[in-house]
Design an enzyme around this catalytic site. Structure first.
Site, PDB file in Angstrom:
ATOM      1  N   MET A  83       0.702   6.126  -0.965  1.00 58.44           N
ATOM      2  CA  MET A  83       0.774   5.358   0.284  1.00 58.44           C
ATOM      3  C   MET A  83       1.810   5.986   1.215  1.00 58.44           C
ATOM      4  O   MET A  83       2.970   5.592   1.233  1.00 58.44           O
ATOM      5  CB  MET A  83       1.112   3.903  -0.029  1.00 58.44           C
ATOM      6  CG  MET A  83       0.169   3.267  -1.032  1.00 58.44           C
ATOM      7  SD  MET A  83       0.696   1.627  -1.581  1.00 58.44           S
ATOM      8  CE  MET A  83       2.169   2.049  -2.526  1.00 58.44           C
ATOM      9  N   ASP A  84       1.369   6.942   2.005  1.00 57.85           N
ATOM     10  CA  ASP A  84       2.286   7.721   2.833  1.00 57.85           C
ATOM     11  C   ASP A  84       2.159   7.315   4.301  1.00 57.85           C
ATOM     12  O   ASP A  84       1.078   6.945   4.756  1.00 57.85           O
ATOM     13  CB  ASP A  84       1.961   9.211   2.683  1.00 57.85           C
ATOM     14  CG  ASP A  84       3.145  10.108   2.950  1.00 57.85           C
ATOM     15  OD1 ASP A  84       4.241   9.575   3.198  1.00 57.85           O
ATOM     16  OD2 ASP A  84       2.975  11.336   2.911  1.00 57.85           O
ATOM     17  N   GLY A  85       3.269   7.408   5.036  1.00 57.37           N
ATOM     18  CA  GLY A  85       3.226   7.227   6.479  1.00 57.37           C
ATOM     19  C   GLY A  85       3.832   5.954   7.017  1.00 57.37           C
ATOM     20  O   GLY A  85       3.708   5.678   8.215  1.00 57.37           O
ATOM     21  N   ARG A 254      -4.779   9.798  -0.646  1.00 50.12           N
ATOM     22  CA  ARG A 254      -3.457   9.934  -0.038  1.00 50.12           C
ATOM     23  C   ARG A 254      -3.596   9.778   1.470  1.00 50.12           C
ATOM     24  O   ARG A 254      -4.479  10.377   2.090  1.00 50.12           O
ATOM     25  CB  ARG A 254      -2.820  11.285  -0.356  1.00 50.12           C
ATOM     26  CG  ARG A 254      -1.439  11.404   0.302  1.00 50.12           C
ATOM     27  CD  ARG A 254      -0.614  12.544  -0.207  1.00 50.12           C
ATOM     28  NE  ARG A 254       0.745  12.432   0.342  1.00 50.12           N
ATOM     29  CZ  ARG A 254       1.826  12.926  -0.223  1.00 50.12           C
ATOM     30  NH1 ARG A 254       1.728  13.553  -1.380  1.00 50.12           N
ATOM     31  NH2 ARG A 254       3.008  12.787   0.343  1.00 50.12           N
ATOM     32  N   THR A 255      -2.725   8.979   2.059  1.00 49.03           N
ATOM     33  CA  THR A 255      -2.789   8.708   3.489  1.00 49.03           C
ATOM     34  C   THR A 255      -1.831   9.600   4.274  1.00 49.03           C
ATOM     35  O   THR A 255      -1.030  10.336   3.709  1.00 49.03           O
ATOM     36  CB  THR A 255      -2.470   7.234   3.771  1.00 49.03           C
ATOM     37  OG1 THR A 255      -1.147   6.933   3.280  1.00 49.03           O
ATOM     38  CG2 THR A 255      -3.466   6.316   3.088  1.00 49.03           C
TER      39      THR A 255
END
Length: 308
Positions: A83-85, A254-255
């Protein structure tokens, strides 16, 4: 995902996060898990299909409707998420980092709901890497407080909705109150089977493999096993994901457009399908999840064999 916040609210919220990282009470965003549909596919109603890597449906199980783009027989059993960003999402809106993480919790809530309703049996979330301790202390405190608050707020809902909680990673470095809450959550939900929610906290894929090898080496030293007994199955049994019926994700998402694994489930992802979304995590909702699942269902998983 948009916020309607007055400037004064933003600074008040930021002050609260930074001055009281262990007891965040910001009411701007709440994590309330909607009820998973009662006819959602239950884990114990599925049969593993090793060749296709998807769940074969027991005909006796009642099903909740899927979006027309998806085929139930091709749904992944296990989805993993990096959970990136969250920070970039907040920065783009001129908001404190803390509110980016709060918004990320809302996205988690939605994905849990969708997994429960669409028949996905395992959802693994990369919540906190062992490398994340290198971030500013105030940010680490915010993350720990958010995790503790969200888990505490949702534990009753998880128990009621049939969601089982497991934590992988080295929890010994977490705040004592969070360690106690994790133990309670694992014990309270251990018999649930609708959805297995696995949260990786202070997790390192490399360390997971190392500790498995150390455990096996000790067993050889103690004459419990012989070196000839060591194989991939034995190693997998010693990994921290041994608590999961389907330990290897069928799909990793993956974001935020990053194209790397970041030391996550390195052994377990050997044959996983990968999907990279350009959306920042707080913006990752049903449409984005549906796109990832549609992409997964269009692929042929060969496991080293020739294409058919």
């Amino acid at each position: 995902m948009a916020f309607s916040l007055q400037l004064q609210q933003i600074f008040v919220s930021y002050t609260r996060f930074c001055s009281q990282p262990k007891s965040i009470t910001n009411p701007l965003i709440s994590l309330k898990l909607p009820s998973i549909h009662p006819l959602a596919f239950a884990q114990n109603a599925a049969v593993s299909n090793i060749d296709t890597g998807v769940a074969a449906i027991d005909g006796s199980a009642e099903e909740v409707s899927l979006p027309p783009q998806l085929r139930r027989e091709l749904m992944p059993k296990h989805v993993a998420l990096i959970m990136d960003g969250n920070r970039r999402w907040a920065k783009m809106r001129g908001l404190p980092v803390a509110l980016g993480y709060e918004a990320g919790i809302r996205a988690v809530r939605k994905i849990i709901e969708l997994c429960g309703n669409w028949g996905i049996m395992v959802l693994t979330l990369f919540a906190f890497s062992s490398d994340n301790w290198l971030r500013p202390k105030v940010e680490v405190d915010i993350l720990m407080s958010l995790f503790e608050r969200a888990l505490n707020d949702e534990l009753e809902n998880f128990a009621r909705e049939g969601i089982r909680i497991s934590i992988i990673g080295d929890s010994s470095k977490l705040p004592k109150s969070l360690q106690d809450l994790i133990a309670k959550a694992v014990k309270t939900t251990k018999e649930n089977s609708r959805l297995h929610l696995v949260v990786a906290v202070n997790y390192s894929g490399q360390h997971d493999v190392v500790q498995a090898c150390q455990t096996i080496a000790q067993k050889v030293k103690d004459d419990i096993i012989e070196t000839k007994d060591i194989n991939s199955f034995l190693i997998e049994q010693e990994l921290q994901t041994n608590c999961i019926d389907f330990p290897c994700p069928d799909l990793l998402i993956r974001t935020s457009g990053e194209l790397r694994l970041s030391n996550f489930l390195l052994w377990q992802l050997a044959y996983s399908e990968l999907f990279f979304s350009h959306s920042h995590w707080p913006d990752f909702g049903e449409a984005e999840f549906l796109e990832a699942l549609c992409s997964f269902q269009q692929r042929q998983r060969r496991y080293g064999r020739q294409s058919s």
